[in-house]
Design an enzyme around this catalytic site. Structure first.
Site, PDB file in Angstrom:
ATOM      1  N   CYS A  55       0.921  -1.063   0.133  1.00 16.68           N
ATOM      2  CA  CYS A  55       0.139  -0.046  -0.055  1.00 16.68           C
ATOM      3  C   CYS A  55       0.762   1.366  -0.074  1.00 16.68           C
ATOM      4  O   CYS A  55       0.557   2.360  -0.626  1.00 16.68           O
ATOM      5  CB  CYS A  55      -0.901   0.153   1.216  1.00 16.68           C
ATOM      6  SG  CYS A  55      -0.256  -0.328   2.705  1.00 16.68           S
TER       7      CYS A  55
ATOM      8  N   ARG B  39       7.211 -11.676   4.935  1.00 14.28           N
ATOM      9  CA  ARG B  39       6.455 -11.631   6.584  1.00 14.28           C
ATOM     10  C   ARG B  39       7.245 -12.563   7.228  1.00 14.28           C
ATOM     11  O   ARG B  39       7.225 -13.681   6.903  1.00 14.28           O
ATOM     12  CB  ARG B  39       5.135 -11.554   6.608  1.00 14.28           C
ATOM     13  CG  ARG B  39       4.296 -10.541   5.625  1.00 14.28           C
ATOM     14  CD  ARG B  39       2.707 -10.770   5.715  1.00 14.28           C
ATOM     15  NE  ARG B  39       2.120  -9.580   5.003  1.00 14.28           N
ATOM     16  CZ  ARG B  39       0.728  -9.636   4.919  1.00 14.28           C
ATOM     17  NH1 ARG B  39      -0.047 -10.645   5.239  1.00 14.28           N
ATOM     18  NH2 ARG B  39       0.255  -8.685   4.007  1.00 14.28           N
TER      19      ARG B  39
ATOM     20  N   LYS C   3     -12.578  -4.669   7.928  1.00 15.15           N
ATOM     21  CA  LYS C   3     -12.270  -5.449   6.739  1.00 15.15           C
ATOM     22  C   LYS C   3     -13.198  -6.432   6.580  1.00 15.15           C
ATOM     23  O   LYS C   3     -14.147  -6.938   7.686  1.00 15.15           O
ATOM     24  CB  LYS C   3     -10.888  -6.233   6.659  1.00 15.15           C
ATOM     25  CG  LYS C   3     -10.589  -7.027   7.994  1.00 15.15           C
ATOM     26  CD  LYS C   3      -9.181  -8.001   7.599  1.00 15.15           C
ATOM     27  CE  LYS C   3      -9.159  -8.872   9.008  1.00 15.15           C
ATOM     28  NZ  LYS C   3      -7.982  -9.603   8.834  1.00 15.15           N
TER      29      LYS C   3
ATOM     30  N   HIS D 141      -8.058  -1.309   0.397  1.00 11.59           N
ATOM     31  CA  HIS D 141      -7.107  -2.310   0.405  1.00 11.59           C
ATOM     32  C   HIS D 141      -8.164  -3.471  -0.115  1.00 11.59           C
ATOM     33  O   HIS D 141      -9.009  -3.962   0.823  1.00 11.59           O
ATOM     34  CB  HIS D 141      -6.161  -2.570   1.529  1.00 11.59           C
ATOM     35  CG  HIS D 141      -5.671  -1.207   2.080  1.00 11.59           C
ATOM     36  ND1 HIS D 141      -4.447  -1.010   2.293  1.00 11.59           N
ATOM     37  CD2 HIS D 141      -6.125  -0.480   2.731  1.00 11.59           C
ATOM     38  CE1 HIS D 141      -4.172  -0.078   3.033  1.00 11.59           C
ATOM     39  NE2 HIS D 141      -5.345   0.451   3.501  1.00 11.59           N
TER      40      HIS D 141
ATOM     41  N   HIS E  71      -5.281  -1.133  -4.604  1.00 13.35           N
ATOM     42  CA  HIS E  71      -5.689  -0.062  -3.568  1.00 13.35           C
ATOM     43  C   HIS E  71      -6.546   0.843  -4.492  1.00 13.35           C
ATOM     44  O   HIS E  71      -5.982   1.434  -5.695  1.00 13.35           O
ATOM     45  CB  HIS E  71      -4.329   0.340  -3.076  1.00 13.35           C
ATOM     46  CG  HIS E  71      -3.623  -0.435  -2.329  1.00 13.35           C
ATOM     47  ND1 HIS E  71      -2.641  -1.325  -2.573  1.00 13.35           N
ATOM     48  CD2 HIS E  71      -3.864  -0.615  -0.827  1.00 13.35           C
ATOM     49  CE1 HIS E  71      -2.352  -1.884  -1.519  1.00 13.35           C
ATOM     50  NE2 HIS E  71      -3.006  -1.455  -0.334  1.00 13.35           N
TER      51      HIS E  71
ATOM     52  N   ASP F 200      -2.646  -7.807  -4.998  1.00 11.07           N
ATOM     53  CA  ASP F 200      -3.211  -6.600  -4.309  1.00 11.07           C
ATOM     54  C   ASP F 200      -3.344  -5.502  -5.037  1.00 11.07           C
ATOM     55  O   ASP F 200      -2.995  -5.005  -6.016  1.00 11.07           O
ATOM     56  CB  ASP F 200      -1.600  -6.165  -3.565  1.00 11.07           C
ATOM     57  CG  ASP F 200      -2.092  -5.527  -2.273  1.00 11.07           C
ATOM     58  OD1 ASP F 200      -3.171  -5.452  -1.795  1.00 11.07           O
ATOM     59  OD2 ASP F 200      -1.187  -5.320  -1.600  1.00 11.07           O
TER      60      ASP F 200
ATOM     61  N   GLN G 283       0.755 -11.318  -3.652  1.00 16.00           N
ATOM     62  CA  GLN G 283      -0.677 -11.169  -3.739  1.00 16.00           C
ATOM     63  C   GLN G 283      -1.176 -10.374  -4.795  1.00 16.00           C
ATOM     64  O   GLN G 283      -0.465  -9.622  -5.140  1.00 16.00           O
ATOM     65  CB  GLN G 283      -0.990 -10.186  -2.140  1.00 16.00           C
ATOM     66  CG  GLN G 283      -0.639 -10.631  -0.881  1.00 16.00           C
ATOM     67  CD  GLN G 283      -1.110  -9.580   0.201  1.00 16.00           C
ATOM     68  OE1 GLN G 283      -0.542  -8.519   0.144  1.00 16.00           O
ATOM     69  NE2 GLN G 283      -1.887  -9.945   1.238  1.00 16.00           N
TER      70      GLN G 283
END
Length: 643
Positions: free
Chosen positions: A331, A360, A461, A507, A382, A380, A378
């Site tokens: 992000c 991670r 979320k 997100h 945004h 991912d 991911q």
């Protein structure tokens, strides 16, 4: 008091079982393992609490009953371990979903033979039908008792308790620190099985001693146990950690380190097909492709709040006397892209998409094949939008999820997670974000559960929980609503009034981690991936070497038609080659003998051993292409992948 719809007179000190026996049938009483007094769960042997106005039985096959049953089975297992291995130290043994476990500190590893012996000892304790007896002690008395037993882990647990008094349960000479309740006697445990043993750090802390965790399960009757064990066997057959290497998809290496998957050609191709599909779908839905760096300065992670709230899961390195953090999320870079130009309200929403690789620091004890790794990618995105656009963007994401999960045949459930204790942002922003998620779900008429306190540190979320072929639940897609980071990074747009306004950010992922989703897919399909996703869609198998030239011609035509094809031209028996192709889960097995050469066709067989007979090569190509398109037709999409 009310009991089973009847009013019962209760005398001082009368047990719950005595009261239940006056109102419940003999069959109900026989199946009862505990009872409820209001919201409290208590032993049947306990005196009825003075403030109890309603007493109800807890049946063994109910959710609460199974929890009591399994927790009691864990105590019986601990008794058996202490009987067979007196030097073993006991720690904790809770009921869990579908079973129970108990952690032990012992000088050597428990073996499958040990598990058999423990099961046998448990059966003897159950046959003895000894009562579970509860005793209240002062904490000092309990410390003295467990000190004499040299149960150091129990002493640590006692030190953490605030209560002056604690409860202990004894059965068949074994005593454990426990709140209870338990079944009336050991004989209530009739259907149980020990399933495995694994390592587990004490309190989940890798700096504490490594213990041995024995897992087991227990059910109200043998039929339910048998069904569950069959389910476990099917799950073992589908285990992606077994199928992955078998199908030559991926591997792990001690030389590389834990949690770092290595994708072989077949696995890398499956990933590429998934990523290609996702990229095209995102572009079709108005997303823009972006890519951020792997390393960003620590200052940015402090600004975003990741350093303070997520730093323990991050990797850091020093370069030119500057500390950098390896990104755990994408992000921050996406916000910097947004800030690189002045934005108007007419530009919004802006949807940035990145197949972003993140790292991670997961504890080694929780790593699990592809399902829990330290490096993953991911899908991912945004979305930065005006507050009044938020609900439409959230519903658009949910629709995206529905379309994609339709393709894979996944049913799913939705869960809304609210503000956790460790979080950033104002109450007002959290309320606005949570309300937006509620409204989006309600507007679509979708059922959802509330998971209190489990949101991301920057916003609430929606989690999408997939249900696979074995009815297991997997968390993949997520939608997080965030008013906080746009404020921290001073994101803005020029409104129709010519003034600066603050946007909101969403997100979101659709598949989630590609690695995890691949693991779920492998288990969902038992390794037999759908034709459009299979690394090899067809294999040409010859009966003898005489057909090899024709097989090569067919392979060339199939390849030109966009079909991923292999040939097996070995001088082996046909049955052997077909069997190997079936074990490799290749969807189409195209057999060529003299007759097929003469007819200029192929004999079509499938990995499930069914057959379609002889087809022309063009007919076979059409069958394969139709098979690829079938999952996409439900969503009005088409599949294409250039090999």
């Amino acid at each position: 008091m009310d009991c089973q719809g009847q009013t019962i007179e209760v005398t001082e000190g009368q047990s719950c079982r005595d009261v239940l026996s006056q109102a419940a049938s003999g069959k109900t009483l026989k199946k009862s393992v505990a009872c409820t007094c209001g919201n409290r769960l208590v032993d049947l042997s306990a005196p009825v609490p003075r403030d109890c106005s309603r007493l109800e039985p807890v049946l063994a096959d109910s959710e609460q009953g199974l929890e009591v049953l399994r927790h009691s089975a864990a105590h019986i297992m601990a008794e058996a371990v202490k009987t067979l291995f007196p030097r073993a130290k006991v720690t904790i043994g809770p009921a869990i979903d579908n079973g129970f476990y108990y952690d032990f500190d012992f000088e050597r590893s428990f073996t499958p033979h040990d598990l058999e012996a423990i099961e046998k000892q448990m059966a003897e304790s159950i046959a003895a039908d000894k009562p579970f007896q509860r005793k209240i002690m002062s904490r000092d008395e309990a410390r003295k008792f467990f000190s004499q037993q040299n149960e150091t882990y129990k002493l640590e647990l006692l030190d953490e308790l605030d209560e002056d008094e604690v409860s202990l349960y004894t059965h068949n000479g074994f005593t454990d620190l426990c709140r209870g309740p338990h079944v009336p006697s050991t004989g209530f445990i009739q259907a149980f099985k020990l399933t495995s043993v694994a390592g587990a750090y004490w309190r989940g802390d890798e700096n504490r001693p490594m213990l041995q965790r024995i897992y087991g399960t227990a059910f109200a009757d043998r039929k339910a146990l048998k069904s569950y064990l069959a389910h476990l066997e099917e799950a073992k057959k589908r285990d992606h950690r077994r199928l992955g290497p078998q199908l030559d998809l991926f591997s792990f290496s001690d030389e590389v380190g834990p949690g770092m998957p290595i994708f072989h050609p077949n696995g890398a191709l499956v990933r590429t097909i998934l990523e290609d599909f996702e990229t095209k779908e995102h572009l079709r839905r108005g997303y823009q492709l972006v890519r951020g760096p792997q390393l960003l300065r620590r200052d940015l992670w402090e600004k975003s709040g990741h350093y303070q709230n997520y730093g323990h899961n991050m990797y850091f390195s020093e370069i030119d006397e500057q500390v950098y953090g390896l990104k755990p999320m994408n992000c921050v870079a996406h916000m910097l892209i947004y800030k690189s130009a002045l934005r108007s309200y007419r530009d919004l929403p802006i949807r940035y998409f990145e197949l972003g690789t993140v790292h991670r620091h997961e504890k080694s004890g929780v790593l699990h094949g592809l399902l829990r790794v330290r490096q993953f990618t991911q899908d991912d995105a945004h979305i930065i939008c005006r507050p009044e656009q938020l609900q439409d963007e959230i519903t658009g994401i949910i629709t995206f999820v529905q379309d994609v999960m339709n393709i894979f045949g996944f049913a799913f459930e939705l869960e809304l997670s609210t503000r956790p204790e460790k979080s950033i942002g104002s109450d007002q922003d959290w309320d606005r974000a949570t309300t937006a998620l509620h409204q989006a779900l309600d507007s679509m008429g979708l059922p959802y559960a509330i998971n209190a306190g489990d949101g991301a540190f920057y916003g609430p979320k929606i989690d999408v929980k997939l249900k696979d072929a074995l009815d297991r639940t997997w968390q993949c897609a997520t939608i997080q609503c965030d008013f906080t980071l746009p404020h921290r990074f001073d994101l803005s747009y020029i409104g129709s009034d010519g003034e600066k306004h603050r946007p909101v950010m969403v997100h979101r992922t659709i598949l989630g981690a590609i690695e995890r989703f691949m693991g779920v897919l492998i288990e969902h399909y038992a390794g037999a991936l759908p034709t459009w996703l299979s690394p090899v869609q067809a294999i040409l198998v010859t009966v003898t070497e005489a057909q090899n030239d024709f097989a090569r011609q067919c392979a060339s035509e199939l390849h030109q038609a966009g079909i991923r094809v292999q040939t097996d031209l070995r001088n082996e028996k046909l049955g052997f080659k077909v069997r190997e192709a079936q074990l490799a889960k290749i969807p189409y097995i195209l057999v060529i003998g003299d007759r097929e050469v003469q007819d200029r066709g192929v004999n079509v067989r499938f990995r499930n051993k069914e057959q379609a007979g002889t087809k022309s090569l063009s007919e076979a190509i059409e069958m394969i292409n139709e098979d690829c398109q079938e999952p996409f037709k439900r969503g009005g999409m088409r599949y294409s992948f250039s090999n």
